[in-house]
Write a protein that holds these residues in place. Structure first.
Motif, PDB file in Angstrom:
ATOM      1  N   ALA A  32     -94.273  -6.332 -42.524  1.00 33.11           N
ATOM      2  CA  ALA A  32     -93.341  -6.412 -41.408  1.00 33.11           C
ATOM      3  C   ALA A  32     -92.336  -5.262 -41.458  1.00 33.11           C
ATOM      4  O   ALA A  32     -91.982  -4.668 -40.430  1.00 33.11           O
ATOM      5  CB  ALA A  32     -92.615  -7.752 -41.425  1.00 33.11           C
ATOM      6  N   ALA A  33     -91.874  -4.911 -42.661  1.00 30.62           N
ATOM      7  CA  ALA A  33     -90.922  -3.811 -42.809  1.00 30.62           C
ATOM      8  C   ALA A  33     -91.566  -2.464 -42.495  1.00 30.62           C
ATOM      9  O   ALA A  33     -90.870  -1.530 -42.065  1.00 30.62           O
ATOM     10  CB  ALA A  33     -90.352  -3.809 -44.227  1.00 30.62           C
ATOM     11  N   ASP A  34     -92.876  -2.336 -42.697  1.00 27.72           N
ATOM     12  CA  ASP A  34     -93.560  -1.079 -42.418  1.00 27.72           C
ATOM     13  C   ASP A  34     -93.427  -0.683 -40.949  1.00 27.72           C
ATOM     14  O   ASP A  34     -93.233   0.492 -40.614  1.00 27.72           O
ATOM     15  CB  ASP A  34     -95.045  -1.181 -42.772  1.00 27.72           C
ATOM     16  CG  ASP A  34     -95.307  -1.019 -44.258  1.00 27.72           C
ATOM     17  OD1 ASP A  34     -94.339  -1.061 -45.041  1.00 27.72           O
ATOM     18  OD2 ASP A  34     -96.487  -0.867 -44.638  1.00 27.72           O
ATOM     19  N   PHE A  35     -93.570  -1.657 -40.053  1.00 27.92           N
ATOM     20  CA  PHE A  35     -93.497  -1.357 -38.621  1.00 27.92           C
ATOM     21  C   PHE A  35     -92.134  -0.754 -38.268  1.00 27.92           C
ATOM     22  O   PHE A  35     -92.049   0.233 -37.533  1.00 27.92           O
ATOM     23  CB  PHE A  35     -93.738  -2.632 -37.802  1.00 27.92           C
ATOM     24  CG  PHE A  35     -95.126  -3.183 -37.919  1.00 27.92           C
ATOM     25  CD1 PHE A  35     -96.146  -2.700 -37.110  1.00 27.92           C
ATOM     26  CD2 PHE A  35     -95.431  -4.178 -38.827  1.00 27.92           C
ATOM     27  CE1 PHE A  35     -97.440  -3.201 -37.209  1.00 27.92           C
ATOM     28  CE2 PHE A  35     -96.714  -4.685 -38.937  1.00 27.92           C
ATOM     29  CZ  PHE A  35     -97.727  -4.189 -38.128  1.00 27.92           C
ATOM     30  N   LEU A  45     -90.952  -8.976 -35.113  1.00 27.70           N
ATOM     31  CA  LEU A  45     -90.390  -8.326 -33.929  1.00 27.70           C
ATOM     32  C   LEU A  45     -88.875  -8.219 -34.016  1.00 27.70           C
ATOM     33  O   LEU A  45     -88.293  -7.233 -33.543  1.00 27.70           O
ATOM     34  CB  LEU A  45     -90.804  -9.087 -32.669  1.00 27.70           C
ATOM     35  CG  LEU A  45     -92.289  -9.011 -32.314  1.00 27.70           C
ATOM     36  CD1 LEU A  45     -92.599  -9.861 -31.093  1.00 27.70           C
ATOM     37  CD2 LEU A  45     -92.725  -7.562 -32.084  1.00 27.70           C
ATOM     38  N   ALA A  46     -88.235  -9.193 -34.638  1.00 25.88           N
ATOM     39  CA  ALA A  46     -86.786  -9.099 -34.824  1.00 25.88           C
ATOM     40  C   ALA A  46     -86.431  -7.885 -35.672  1.00 25.88           C
ATOM     41  O   ALA A  46     -85.462  -7.164 -35.390  1.00 25.88           O
ATOM     42  CB  ALA A  46     -86.251 -10.378 -35.466  1.00 25.88           C
ATOM     43  N   GLY A  47     -87.215  -7.624 -36.709  1.00 26.88           N
ATOM     44  CA  GLY A  47     -86.983  -6.462 -37.559  1.00 26.88           C
ATOM     45  C   GLY A  47     -87.208  -5.164 -36.820  1.00 26.88           C
ATOM     46  O   GLY A  47     -86.446  -4.190 -36.966  1.00 26.88           O
ATOM     47  N   VAL A  48     -88.254  -5.109 -35.990  1.00 16.64           N
ATOM     48  CA  VAL A  48     -88.533  -3.902 -35.208  1.00 16.64           C
ATOM     49  C   VAL A  48     -87.419  -3.666 -34.195  1.00 16.64           C
ATOM     50  O   VAL A  48     -86.934  -2.534 -34.030  1.00 16.64           O
ATOM     51  CB  VAL A  48     -89.903  -4.017 -34.508  1.00 16.64           C
ATOM     52  CG1 VAL A  48     -90.095  -2.887 -33.501  1.00 16.64           C
ATOM     53  CG2 VAL A  48     -91.031  -3.998 -35.534  1.00 16.64           C
ATOM     54  N   ASN A  58     -84.653  -0.500 -33.570  1.00 16.22           N
ATOM     55  CA  ASN A  58     -84.859   0.243 -32.331  1.00 16.22           C
ATOM     56  C   ASN A  58     -83.521   0.724 -31.772  1.00 16.22           C
ATOM     57  O   ASN A  58     -83.057   0.281 -30.717  1.00 16.22           O
ATOM     58  CB  ASN A  58     -85.592  -0.641 -31.319  1.00 16.22           C
ATOM     59  CG  ASN A  58     -85.953   0.100 -30.049  1.00 16.22           C
ATOM     60  OD1 ASN A  58     -86.112   1.325 -30.051  1.00 16.22           O
ATOM     61  ND2 ASN A  58     -86.085  -0.643 -28.951  1.00 16.22           N
ATOM     62  N   LYS A  59     -82.894   1.636 -32.475  1.00 17.02           N
ATOM     63  CA  LYS A  59     -81.551   2.086 -32.116  1.00 17.02           C
ATOM     64  C   LYS A  59     -81.519   2.844 -30.791  1.00 17.02           C
ATOM     65  O   LYS A  59     -80.491   2.871 -30.109  1.00 17.02           O
ATOM     66  CB  LYS A  59     -80.969   2.970 -33.221  1.00 17.02           C
ATOM     67  CG  LYS A  59     -80.918   2.316 -34.605  1.00 17.02           C
ATOM     68  CD  LYS A  59     -80.101   1.027 -34.613  1.00 17.02           C
ATOM     69  CE  LYS A  59     -79.996   0.453 -36.013  1.00 17.02           C
ATOM     70  NZ  LYS A  59     -79.282  -0.851 -36.018  1.00 17.02           N
ATOM     71  N   ARG A  60     -82.617   3.445 -30.407  1.00 22.27           N
ATOM     72  CA  ARG A  60     -82.653   4.200 -29.146  1.00 22.27           C
ATOM     73  C   ARG A  60     -82.944   3.318 -27.942  1.00 22.27           C
ATOM     74  O   ARG A  60     -82.891   3.776 -26.796  1.00 22.27           O
ATOM     75  CB  ARG A  60     -83.724   5.296 -29.214  1.00 22.27           C
ATOM     76  CG  ARG A  60     -83.321   6.522 -30.020  1.00 22.27           C
ATOM     77  CD  ARG A  60     -84.286   7.665 -29.733  1.00 22.27           C
ATOM     78  NE  ARG A  60     -84.264   8.055 -28.340  1.00 22.27           N
ATOM     79  CZ  ARG A  60     -85.329   8.478 -27.661  1.00 22.27           C
ATOM     80  NH1 ARG A  60     -86.525   8.553 -28.235  1.00 22.27           N
ATOM     81  NH2 ARG A  60     -85.227   8.831 -26.399  1.00 22.27           N
ATOM     82  N   GLY A  61     -83.289   2.074 -28.173  1.00 20.09           N
ATOM     83  CA  GLY A  61     -83.611   1.189 -27.063  1.00 20.09           C
ATOM     84  C   GLY A  61     -84.909   1.524 -26.371  1.00 20.09           C
ATOM     85  O   GLY A  61     -85.060   1.344 -25.157  1.00 20.09           O
TER      86      GLY A  61
END
Length: 346
Positions: A149-152, A191-194, A198-201
């Motif tokens: 999950a962290a890889d994504f 998905l919560a981790g991704v 996702n700082k750029r939105g």
């Protein structure tokens, strides 16, 4: 299709499929490909999760795993591109042979196992190669990762500045237990981790398998709505083998191409009835009529890959122009056609 492209395809089909694919990419980079630019019209232009696409036909992930041919592919008629899948570290994938043509079925079976150069070189190529059409990256996880999950999220963070969207791929059948991440609790956490990364939105899509029942699809639709992702890609390859004629039909791996069309389109239509999120239809698209059927089943955009093995890269232009003709015939834009025939597929 030009005579040169027809002759080239004839030669490539006499070579080991994976070697032929590598040669095709080298030919693209050398400029040996049609380059008409994106096909567009007022009917074809569409908005996909805030991205303005000149047309709704995209290149599916897997064709250009390492983002090596971005420039020629962006000029081949597509409305958007997806490259990858990329993993944090380079990965050899599964042993060869791992790609099989099923010519009698206009299909392919692969068991690549996320072979790629790793996100470092891929992100560098994305940064060095701007394109006139939106492009995205398929996010993957290393096979031996202690925390897939962290890889994504790691892949997304490394390449986010150089792409327009990303797709979370938890549906490849060729990495052991990867599809287990489609379960609602595991998927919610992933998905919560991704999304946190996702700082750029960027628009984040989720790519799902075609081998899910209605309960699993309902769970995925619910999780997708809760986590704020931009849409769903339906679908990846299938483990099903119904009706195949080729001698390679029993090879292990994911089946793509013509036999996947009905199955993937039914999943697409079901998802369209479960969520208002935009959907990308993938699986068996080989003609303008196929692309139009996916759109009318509920897809805002579609993607293809396997059909080009049999009909060449110029297929993108032919499909986009043919789709424009079909929309003109019916007096619709691509956006207006979305979901018109959904009930036929349910």
């Amino acid at each position: 299709m030009s005579l040169a492209e027809r002759l080239g395809l004839t030669v490539l089909r006499r070579i080991d499929p994976e070697t032929a694919h590598g040669l095709a990419l080298r030919g693209l980079k050398a400029g040996l490909a049609p380059a008409p630019g994106p096909v567009t019209s007022d009917r074809l232009s569409v908005d996909l999760a805030g991205m303005a696409l000149p047309n709704p036909l995209g290149l599916a992930a897997g064709f250009d795993k390492n983002a090596e041919a971005l420039r020629p592919l962006s000029r081949a008629g597509f409305g958007f591109l997806e490259v990858g899948a990329a993993t944090p570290r380079p990965q050899e994938g599964n042993p060869r042979p791992r790609l099989y043509r099923l010519a009698e079925d206009r299909a392919a079976i692969n068991r690549f196992g996320f072979n790629n150069h790793g996100i470092g070189p891929i992100a560098d190529r994305l940064a060095a190669t701007p394109t006139a059409i939106p492009r995205g990256l398929n996010l993957g996880a290393n096979k031996d990762s202690a925390d897939r999950a962290a890889d994504f999220a790691q892949v997304l963070r490394r390449a986010a500045d150089h792409m327009d969207f990303a797709t979370v791929n938890v549906s490849s059948p060729n990495t052991e237990k990867l599809r287990d991440l489609q379960g609602s609790e595991a998927l919610r956490a992933l998905l919560a981790g991704v999304m946190a990364a996702n700082k750029r939105g960027l628009p984040i899509f989720l790519k799902i398998a075609p081998d899910l029942d209605d309960t699993a699809l309902a769970d995925i639709a619910a999780v997708a709505g809760e986590t704020g992702i931009a849409g769903i890609v339906a679908t990846n390859t299938t483990l099903g083998r119904d009706g195949l004629r080729s001698s390679h039909r029993d090879q292990t791996g994911g089946l793509s191409g013509r036999p996947l069309f009905d199955r993937s389109t039914r999943v697409l239509a079901r998802l369209s009835s479960l969520t208002d999120l935009p959907l990308i239809g993938v699986g068996g698209v080989g003609s303008a009529e196929d692309a139009y059927a996916k759109i009318r089943a509920g897809a805002t955009a579609v993607q293809l890959y396997t059909a080009m093995v049999y009909d060449g890269l110029s297929l993108a232009v032919r499909i986009a122009r043919g789709l424009d003709d079909l929309l003109a015939r019916d007096g619709l834009t691509a956006a207006q056609a979305v979901g018109k025939d959904r009930d036929r597929w349910l």
